[in-house]
Design an enzyme around this catalytic site. Structure first.
Site, short mmCIF file in Angstrom:
data_model
loop_
_atom_site.label_atom_id
_atom_site.label_comp_id
_atom_site.label_asym_id
_atom_site.label_seq_id
_atom_site.Cartn_x
_atom_site.Cartn_y
_atom_site.Cartn_z
N HIS A 64 1.82 -10.99 -12.18
CA HIS A 64 0.49 -11.35 -12.65
C HIS A 64 0.20 -12.83 -12.44
CE1 HIS A 64 0.60 -7.64 -15.53
NE2 HIS A 64 0.23 -7.32 -14.32
N LYS A 94 4.69 -10.80 0.03
CA LYS A 94 3.83 -10.68 1.22
C LYS A 94 2.53 -11.46 1.02
CE LYS A 94 3.93 -6.56 2.71
NZ LYS A 94 3.72 -5.11 2.94
N LYS A 106 2.29 -1.69 -6.61
CA LYS A 106 2.46 -0.49 -5.78
C LYS A 106 2.41 0.73 -6.68
CE LYS A 106 3.25 0.18 -1.36
NZ LYS A 106 2.80 -0.73 -0.30
N SER A 363 -7.51 -6.21 3.72
CA SER A 363 -7.92 -5.68 2.41
C SER A 363 -8.54 -6.80 1.57
CB SER A 363 -6.72 -5.09 1.66
OG SER A 363 -6.50 -3.76 2.04
P1 NAD Z 1 1.67 7.09 7.61
O1 NAD Z 1 1.85 8.18 6.64
O2 NAD Z 1 0.33 6.90 8.25
O3 NAD Z 1 2.74 7.22 8.81
C1 NAD Z 1 4.12 7.35 8.67
C2 NAD Z 1 4.64 8.14 9.87
O4 NAD Z 1 6.08 8.10 9.86
C3 NAD Z 1 4.22 9.62 9.83
O5 NAD Z 1 3.62 9.95 11.07
C4 NAD Z 1 5.54 10.36 9.60
O6 NAD Z 1 5.58 11.64 10.21
C5 NAD Z 1 6.54 9.41 10.24
N1 NAD Z 1 7.92 9.57 9.75
C6 NAD Z 1 8.35 9.84 8.50
N2 NAD Z 1 9.70 9.90 8.46
C7 NAD Z 1 10.12 9.66 9.72
C8 NAD Z 1 11.41 9.56 10.33
N3 NAD Z 1 12.53 9.73 9.63
N4 NAD Z 1 11.48 9.28 11.65
C9 NAD Z 1 10.36 9.10 12.37
N5 NAD Z 1 9.10 9.17 11.86
C10 NAD Z 1 8.99 9.43 10.55
O7 NAD Z 1 2.15 5.76 6.84
P2 NAD Z 1 1.78 4.27 7.20
O8 NAD Z 1 0.58 3.86 6.39
O9 NAD Z 1 1.77 4.08 8.67
O10 NAD Z 1 3.02 3.50 6.54
C11 NAD Z 1 4.27 3.43 7.19
C12 NAD Z 1 5.09 2.30 6.58
O11 NAD Z 1 4.37 1.07 6.72
C13 NAD Z 1 5.41 2.44 5.11
O12 NAD Z 1 6.67 1.85 4.86
C14 NAD Z 1 4.33 1.62 4.45
O13 NAD Z 1 4.73 1.14 3.16
C15 NAD Z 1 4.22 0.47 5.43
N6 NAD Z 1 2.95 -0.26 5.42
C16 NAD Z 1 1.76 0.37 5.52
C17 NAD Z 1 0.58 -0.38 5.55
C18 NAD Z 1 -0.78 0.26 5.76
O14 NAD Z 1 -1.76 -0.49 5.88
N7 NAD Z 1 -0.90 1.56 5.85
C19 NAD Z 1 0.63 -1.78 5.42
C20 NAD Z 1 1.87 -2.40 5.33
C21 NAD Z 1 3.03 -1.63 5.33
#
Ligand code: NAD
Length: 472
Positions: A64, A94, A106, A363
């Site tokens: 916070h 971050k 989160k 964001s």
């Molecule tokens: P998402 O759900 O859009 O995509 C994740 C993908 O990973 C899916 O297509 C899934 O099938 C695949 N996957 C899952 N397990 C797998 C494995 N063992 N091997 C290969 N592929 C696998 O999620 P996202 O939003 O792209 O987030 C992915 C990561 O990035 C997470 O750790 C999230 O915390 C991080 N992240 C996301 C954002 C965002 O803006 N969405 C920002 C920063 C960090």
């Protein structure tokens, strides 16, 4: 040494490594590290069949020191208290690294999203939002969710609508969540922001011969052989920008169902079209299917980009990683011990809290747009165009030459929202990298980029406490 299994402990190991290189008082470091608020709740959801199922959900507000707190909502079977605490802490660091004035948070619901219909997901999302509202864990000045694993703009739209229904008097209601659909107060460029940010970050990381030489690489992204794990929002966009804008060669792609490789390169859009058609990456024409999906992580390449979930690289498989750079597009994909082992082998790890910060950066821009109630560029676009035209006219008159219509529309173009978003994102990622690099270069000890980025975060947060003091 074997890594602790708790994800939050892993984040804290990285924190402690960095904190030991600072001279902030222990109490301040303890306060920066602590989870400030955490809730676990359960709520019922009516399935389409009429059955009632009880779901478990969490929200952690790690810090916070700045409000609102900010962080994604994840739908996954593995969600638990430890995971949301770790991811919330990463969000705090971050935001500090990229100068986004938020604390970290989160949340997550323990479900495999694909097992639920769209109508069920809507009921789950709305009830989850209602529970957060009741407990004061959502609001434009309090705590602002965003998408994470298995959630996207659709879910954010439901969250915004539910909050606005519950708080009709809140004129800033749309700022309660980000990555909303554009029509609901979203911002251009948010969907691809994390992937685009990864591209800007890696372009900068690779830009200096001095940094690339010890890795045996040439400067620049052009021709770098890249493997990406996870083709969701983050992985797909990162792969696409690296290929299309950076000239990198995508030599391997890994998804849930398997992995493919092609030393001469894969076109990401073609692979995505093939996956949509066949429901699988496998059997893509011209590519080789690997025996097991995780074998993809061990492909010979210049850059490995794990963009799925945490703990993809642990001390078990880290000795077999052949990449020269590992860029943590996902949150926590390399365990603390594996990261140390990769560093010892001379492999550069570009840490999550920096490299994937493009999402939270845009964001932040969306939240600002919601609070100012006007689209970026709306006020100044025409003014800028007219001013540039006047300059062009003056040049034409003094030089006697005339510009073509294409030249005029190219030079005299006012910035649209997407131009400003991408410009702000690029500036943020480039600036943050230089701050981290400077800390690394000036440190008396030989430290990796993760430790340098954590020092950057700790210094900035400690400064907030120093100036603000401790209440009461
Ligand atoms: P998402 O759900 O859009 O995509 C994740 C993908 O990973 C899916 O297509 C899934 O099938 C695949 N996957 C899952 N397990 C797998 C494995 N063992 N091997 C290969 N592929 C696998 O999620 P996202 O939003 O792209 O987030 C992915 C990561 O990035 C997470 O750790 C999230 O915390 C991080 N992240 C996301 C954002 C965002 O803006 N969405 C920002 C920063 C960090």
């Amino acid at each position: 040494m074997t890594s602790p299994t708790r994800f939050f402990d892993q984040v804290n190991i990285n924190f402690d490594r960095a904190a030991a290189l600072t001279d902030h008082p222990k109490g301040i470091l303890d306060q920066i590290k602590a989870i400030n608020s955490l809730i676990h709740f359960s709520f019922p959801v009516k399935r389409d069949s009429g059955e009632i199922e009880v779901l478990h959900a969490w929200r952690a507000e790690h810090s916070h020191h700045m409000l609102p707190t900010k962080g994604g909502i994840r739908y996954a079977a593995m969600v638990d208290e430890d995971e949301v605490m770790a991811l919330a802490a990463l969000m705090t660091y971050k935001c500090a690294i990229v100068d986004v004035p938020f604390g970290g948070a989160k949340g997550g619901v323990k479900i495999s999203a694909y097992e639920y219909s769209e109508a069920e997901l809507e009921r789950i999302t709305r009830r989850f939002t209602f529970e957060l509202f009741k407990k004061n864990f959502i609001g434009p000045g309090l705590d602002v969710p965003a998408p994470d694993y298995a959630t996207g703009s659709r879910e954010m739209g439901w969250i915004a609508d539910t909050y606005a229904t519950l708080a009709p008097q809140d004129i800033n209601a749309l700022g309660c969540v980000t990555a909303k659909p554009i029509q609901q107060g979203g911002i251009q460029g948010r969907t691809e922001a994390t992937g685009r940010g990864i591209f800007y970050a890696l372009r900068e990381v690779c830009s200096r011969g001095r940094d690339m030489r010890p890795l045996g690489l040439m400067p620049g992204l052009e021709g770098k052989r890249v493997v990406v794990q996870g083709l969701g929002n983050v992985g797909y966009h990162a792969a696409k920008f690296l290929e299309e804008d950076g000239g990198a060669v995508i030599v391997g792609l890994i998804e849930y169902e398997g992995a493919i490789s092609a030393p001469n390169g894969l076109h990401v859009e073609d692979v995505m079209a093939h996956r949509r058609e066949t429901n699988s990456l496998l059997d893509f024409p011209g590519a080789e299917n690997l025996e097991h999906r995780d074998a993809g992580l061990e492909l010979d390449c210049d850059m490995l980009i794990p963009a799925a979930l945490e703990n993809a690289i642990t001390e078990e498989n880290s000795p077999r990683i052949r990449a020269k750079i590992v860029a943590e597009a996902a949150n926590g994909p390399v365990s603390a011990e594996a990261s140390r082992m990769l560093d010892e082998r001379g492999i550069m790890v570009v840490p999550d809290a920096f490299v994937n910060a493009g999402g939270v950066t845009v964001s932040y821009f969306e939240w600002l747009k919601n609070l100012q109630h006007v689209r970026f560029g709306r006020m100044e676009k025409r003014f800028e165009e007219k001013a540039a035209r006047q300059i062009l006219n003056a040049i034409e008159q003094t030089t006697g030459t005339s510009f073509s219509d294409t030249e005029i529309s190219g030079f005299a173009r006012g910035a649209d929202e997407i131009d400003l978003v991408n410009s702000g994102l690029e500036e943020t990622m480039v600036r943050a990298y230089h701050e981290i690099r400077e800390i690394k270069e000036s440190c008396a000890e030989d430290i990796d980029l993760r430790t340098a980025s954590m020092i950057s975060a700790i210094n900035k947060i400690a400064l907030v406490y120093k100036h603000r003091g401790i209440f009461p």
